[in-house]
Design a protein around this motif. Sequence first.
Motif, PDB file in Angstrom:
ATOM      1  N   PRO A 134       3.025   1.835  -2.131  1.00 31.23           N
ATOM      2  CA  PRO A 134       2.410   2.320  -0.878  1.00 31.23           C
ATOM      3  C   PRO A 134       1.171   3.182  -1.090  1.00 31.23           C
ATOM      4  CG  PRO A 134       4.796   2.559  -0.812  1.00 31.23           C
ATOM      5  CD  PRO A 134       4.454   2.170  -2.213  1.00 31.23           C
ATOM      6  N   GLN A 135       1.170   4.005  -2.139  1.00 30.04           N
ATOM      7  CA  GLN A 135       0.024   4.891  -2.334  1.00 30.04           C
ATOM      8  C   GLN A 135      -1.211   4.117  -2.774  1.00 30.04           C
ATOM      9  OE1 GLN A 135       1.103   8.610  -4.334  1.00 30.04           O
ATOM     10  NE2 GLN A 135       3.237   8.059  -4.050  1.00 30.04           N
ATOM     11  N   THR A 136      -1.022   3.143  -3.655  1.00 23.94           N
ATOM     12  CA  THR A 136      -2.142   2.275  -4.028  1.00 23.94           C
ATOM     13  C   THR A 136      -2.634   1.489  -2.823  1.00 23.94           C
ATOM     14  OG1 THR A 136      -1.307   2.057  -6.292  1.00 23.94           O
ATOM     15  CG2 THR A 136      -2.869   0.392  -5.540  1.00 23.94           C
ATOM     16  N   CYS A 137      -1.717   1.044  -1.991  1.00 26.32           N
ATOM     17  CA  CYS A 137      -2.066   0.285  -0.794  1.00 26.32           C
ATOM     18  C   CYS A 137      -2.931   1.127   0.149  1.00 26.32           C
ATOM     19  CB  CYS A 137      -0.795  -0.174  -0.086  1.00 26.32           C
ATOM     20  SG  CYS A 137      -1.070  -1.379   1.228  1.00 26.32           S
ATOM     21  N   LEU A 138      -2.606   2.409   0.298  1.00 23.92           N
ATOM     22  CA  LEU A 138      -3.389   3.292   1.156  1.00 23.92           C
ATOM     23  C   LEU A 138      -4.782   3.514   0.576  1.00 23.92           C
ATOM     24  CD1 LEU A 138      -0.723   5.979   2.127  1.00 23.92           C
ATOM     25  CD2 LEU A 138      -1.757   4.270   3.630  1.00 23.92           C
ATOM     26  N   TYR A 139      -4.867   3.705  -0.722  1.00 22.07           N
ATOM     27  CA  TYR A 139      -6.168   3.922  -1.363  1.00 22.07           C
ATOM     28  C   TYR A 139      -7.100   2.732  -1.150  1.00 22.07           C
ATOM     29  CZ  TYR A 139      -5.093   8.239  -3.939  1.00 22.07           C
ATOM     30  OH  TYR A 139      -4.815   9.530  -4.286  1.00 22.07           O
ATOM     31  N   VAL A 140      -6.591   1.526  -1.397  1.00 28.42           N
ATOM     32  CA  VAL A 140      -7.472   0.351  -1.315  1.00 28.42           C
ATOM     33  C   VAL A 140      -7.749  -0.061   0.125  1.00 28.42           C
ATOM     34  CG1 VAL A 140      -6.726  -0.509  -3.564  1.00 28.42           C
ATOM     35  CG2 VAL A 140      -5.540  -1.281  -1.509  1.00 28.42           C
ATOM     36  N   THR A 141      -6.964   0.432   1.070  1.00 33.13           N
ATOM     37  CA  THR A 141      -7.213   0.129   2.476  1.00 33.13           C
ATOM     38  C   THR A 141      -8.328   0.999   3.048  1.00 33.13           C
ATOM     39  OG1 THR A 141      -4.917  -0.563   2.826  1.00 33.13           O
ATOM     40  CG2 THR A 141      -6.200   0.006   4.784  1.00 33.13           C
ATOM     41  N   PHE A 142      -8.304   2.284   2.711  1.00 28.67           N
ATOM     42  CA  PHE A 142      -9.235   3.222   3.338  1.00 28.67           C
ATOM     43  C   PHE A 142     -10.357   3.690   2.406  1.00 28.67           C
ATOM     44  CE2 PHE A 142      -5.176   3.740   5.596  1.00 28.67           C
ATOM     45  CZ  PHE A 142      -5.600   3.476   6.888  1.00 28.67           C
ATOM     46  N   CYS A 143     -10.173   3.616   1.107  1.00 33.51           N
ATOM     47  CA  CYS A 143     -11.169   4.173   0.176  1.00 33.51           C
ATOM     48  C   CYS A 143     -11.405   3.243  -1.005  1.00 33.51           C
ATOM     49  CB  CYS A 143     -10.718   5.538  -0.335  1.00 33.51           C
ATOM     50  SG  CYS A 143     -10.240   6.692   0.946  1.00 33.51           S
ATOM     51  N   GLY A 149      -1.351   4.191 -18.552  1.00 37.35           N
ATOM     52  CA  GLY A 149      -0.143   4.993 -18.397  1.00 37.35           C
ATOM     53  C   GLY A 149      -0.318   6.037 -17.318  1.00 37.35           C
ATOM     54  N   ALA A 150      -1.129   5.715 -16.299  1.00 36.85           N
ATOM     55  CA  ALA A 150      -1.456   6.670 -15.247  1.00 36.85           C
ATOM     56  C   ALA A 150      -0.655   6.384 -13.984  1.00 36.85           C
ATOM     57  CB  ALA A 150      -2.945   6.625 -14.938  1.00 36.85           C
ATOM     58  N   GLU A 151      -0.244   7.436 -13.337  1.00 32.58           N
ATOM     59  CA  GLU A 151       0.405   7.343 -12.031  1.00 32.58           C
ATOM     60  C   GLU A 151      -0.429   8.175 -11.061  1.00 32.58           C
ATOM     61  OE1 GLU A 151       4.646   8.403  -9.793  1.00 32.58           O
ATOM     62  OE2 GLU A 151       4.376   8.790 -11.937  1.00 32.58           O
ATOM     63  N   ILE A 152      -1.094   7.501 -10.121  1.00 40.41           N
ATOM     64  CA  ILE A 152      -1.991   8.158  -9.180  1.00 40.41           C
ATOM     65  C   ILE A 152      -1.304   8.230  -7.828  1.00 40.41           C
ATOM     66  CG2 ILE A 152      -4.255   8.084  -8.078  1.00 40.41           C
ATOM     67  CD1 ILE A 152      -5.231   6.443 -10.459  1.00 40.41           C
ATOM     68  N   THR A 153      -1.147   9.430  -7.330  1.00 35.58           N
ATOM     69  CA  THR A 153      -0.439   9.649  -6.084  1.00 35.58           C
ATOM     70  C   THR A 153      -1.369  10.315  -5.073  1.00 35.58           C
ATOM     71  OG1 THR A 153       0.396  11.784  -6.871  1.00 35.58           O
ATOM     72  CG2 THR A 153       1.775   9.845  -7.266  1.00 35.58           C
ATOM     73  N   CYS A 154      -0.888  10.406  -3.843  1.00 37.08           N
ATOM     74  CA  CYS A 154      -1.645  11.103  -2.797  1.00 37.08           C
ATOM     75  C   CYS A 154      -1.353  12.600  -2.881  1.00 37.08           C
ATOM     76  CB  CYS A 154      -1.254  10.578  -1.419  1.00 37.08           C
ATOM     77  SG  CYS A 154      -1.693   8.829  -1.144  1.00 37.08           S
ATOM     78  N   CYS A 155      -2.328  13.435  -2.663  1.00 38.86           N
ATOM     79  CA  CYS A 155      -3.692  13.003  -2.462  1.00 38.86           C
ATOM     80  C   CYS A 155      -4.497  13.378  -3.705  1.00 38.86           C
ATOM     81  CB  CYS A 155      -4.268  13.666  -1.222  1.00 38.86           C
ATOM     82  SG  CYS A 155      -5.986  13.337  -0.899  1.00 38.86           S
ATOM     83  N   CYS A 156      -5.027  12.369  -4.388  1.00 40.51           N
ATOM     84  CA  CYS A 156      -5.874  12.544  -5.567  1.00 40.51           C
ATOM     85  C   CYS A 156      -5.174  13.331  -6.672  1.00 40.51           C
ATOM     86  CB  CYS A 156      -7.184  13.232  -5.187  1.00 40.51           C
ATOM     87  SG  CYS A 156      -8.185  12.321  -4.014  1.00 40.51           S
ATOM     88  N   GLN A 157      -3.965  12.923  -6.994  1.00 41.33           N
ATOM     89  CA  GLN A 157      -3.224  13.522  -8.093  1.00 41.33           C
ATOM     90  C   GLN A 157      -2.931  12.440  -9.130  1.00 41.33           C
ATOM     91  OE1 GLN A 157      -2.669  16.856  -8.264  1.00 41.33           O
ATOM     92  NE2 GLN A 157      -3.756  16.989  -6.301  1.00 41.33           N
ATOM     93  N   ALA A 158      -3.052  12.801 -10.413  1.00 39.31           N
ATOM     94  CA  ALA A 158      -2.846  11.812 -11.476  1.00 39.31           C
ATOM     95  C   ALA A 158      -2.024  12.422 -12.605  1.00 39.31           C
ATOM     96  CB  ALA A 158      -4.181  11.313 -12.009  1.00 39.31           C
ATOM     97  N   LYS A 159      -1.128  11.602 -13.137  1.00 36.70           N
ATOM     98  CA  LYS A 159      -0.338  11.973 -14.312  1.00 36.70           C
ATOM     99  C   LYS A 159      -0.473  10.861 -15.334  1.00 36.70           C
ATOM    100  CE  LYS A 159       4.120  11.690 -14.090  1.00 36.70           C
ATOM    101  NZ  LYS A 159       5.541  11.935 -13.762  1.00 36.70           N
TER     102      LYS A 159
END
Length: 274
Positions: free
Chosen positions: A102-111, A195-205
């Motif tokens: 879902p978070q990737t889906c939101l990123y590519v839909t709006f940004c 090996g990255a996990e990008i979450t909302c809003c603009c957080q990465a591990k």
Amino acid sequence: GSFAESCAICPQDHGAVWCNGDCLWVHGFWGNKCVPNSQMEILEPRTDMWPWYTTSFLLASFIMLIFALVYKSNVVDKIGTIPEYFNIRGNDFNLFACFTKPQTCLYVTFCWPVVQGKNYHAGRVMGYWPGCCLSFLLSTTPLVCLASCIRAALSKKLYKNIGFERSWGYVFFTSLFCLPCAIGQESLLVDNELGAEITCCCQAKVQLVGTELENAWARACDNSWGKNGFATATAISEPTTAADMRIPVQSLESALCRIFGSARRTFRTRSDPA
């Protein structure tokens, strides 16, 4: 009222007020004029929408710029780029895989221009800012086919750099008809390689070492990447064969499986909180 021989001379420098009856005052690209109603089908494009379009474009550009700055600081600078030499290819994702994230889906839909810039940067195609700006401009051009051709060429290079093969036709038609899904697929592949996990809003591990161990273990033991498995990757070039080395391929696979499995368990133990 008054009459004139033609609609063209009807206004007499009085503008739209003197253009009535069988004539119509229109806004043309080369200036306003009075034309017969019968010519409505061949009128030049209206220009009264330009102020609205320009304002919307500048506002969208400003909002995207602010988000791109935050995204670069919190995500792009943190995840880095995919290693050029030591990189074990991970699992593939299908075109609609972003719907499961879902978070990737939101990123590519709006940004999506920002996500595309991240993909190009991490995949060593071009820098983050050139990728963002180019993607944003391509999203606003009416030359859709040309934009899809440019994006297809860049996507081909991206897939090649991260170890996956895609035909030019595939990347072109997905760019033309399903652009957000195509960018989401590329983003998932890039994130998985890093090996990255990008979450909302603009957080990465990021856990690059752990991801490489997981990929190595999957190739050696799980064989989830297809028929070739790790044996193909470790095949000995001609004229040497496994028989010449007196090491059966299956034994080599088993040994590598145990090594990667042990390293994988050790890394998980040290990474997991007590």
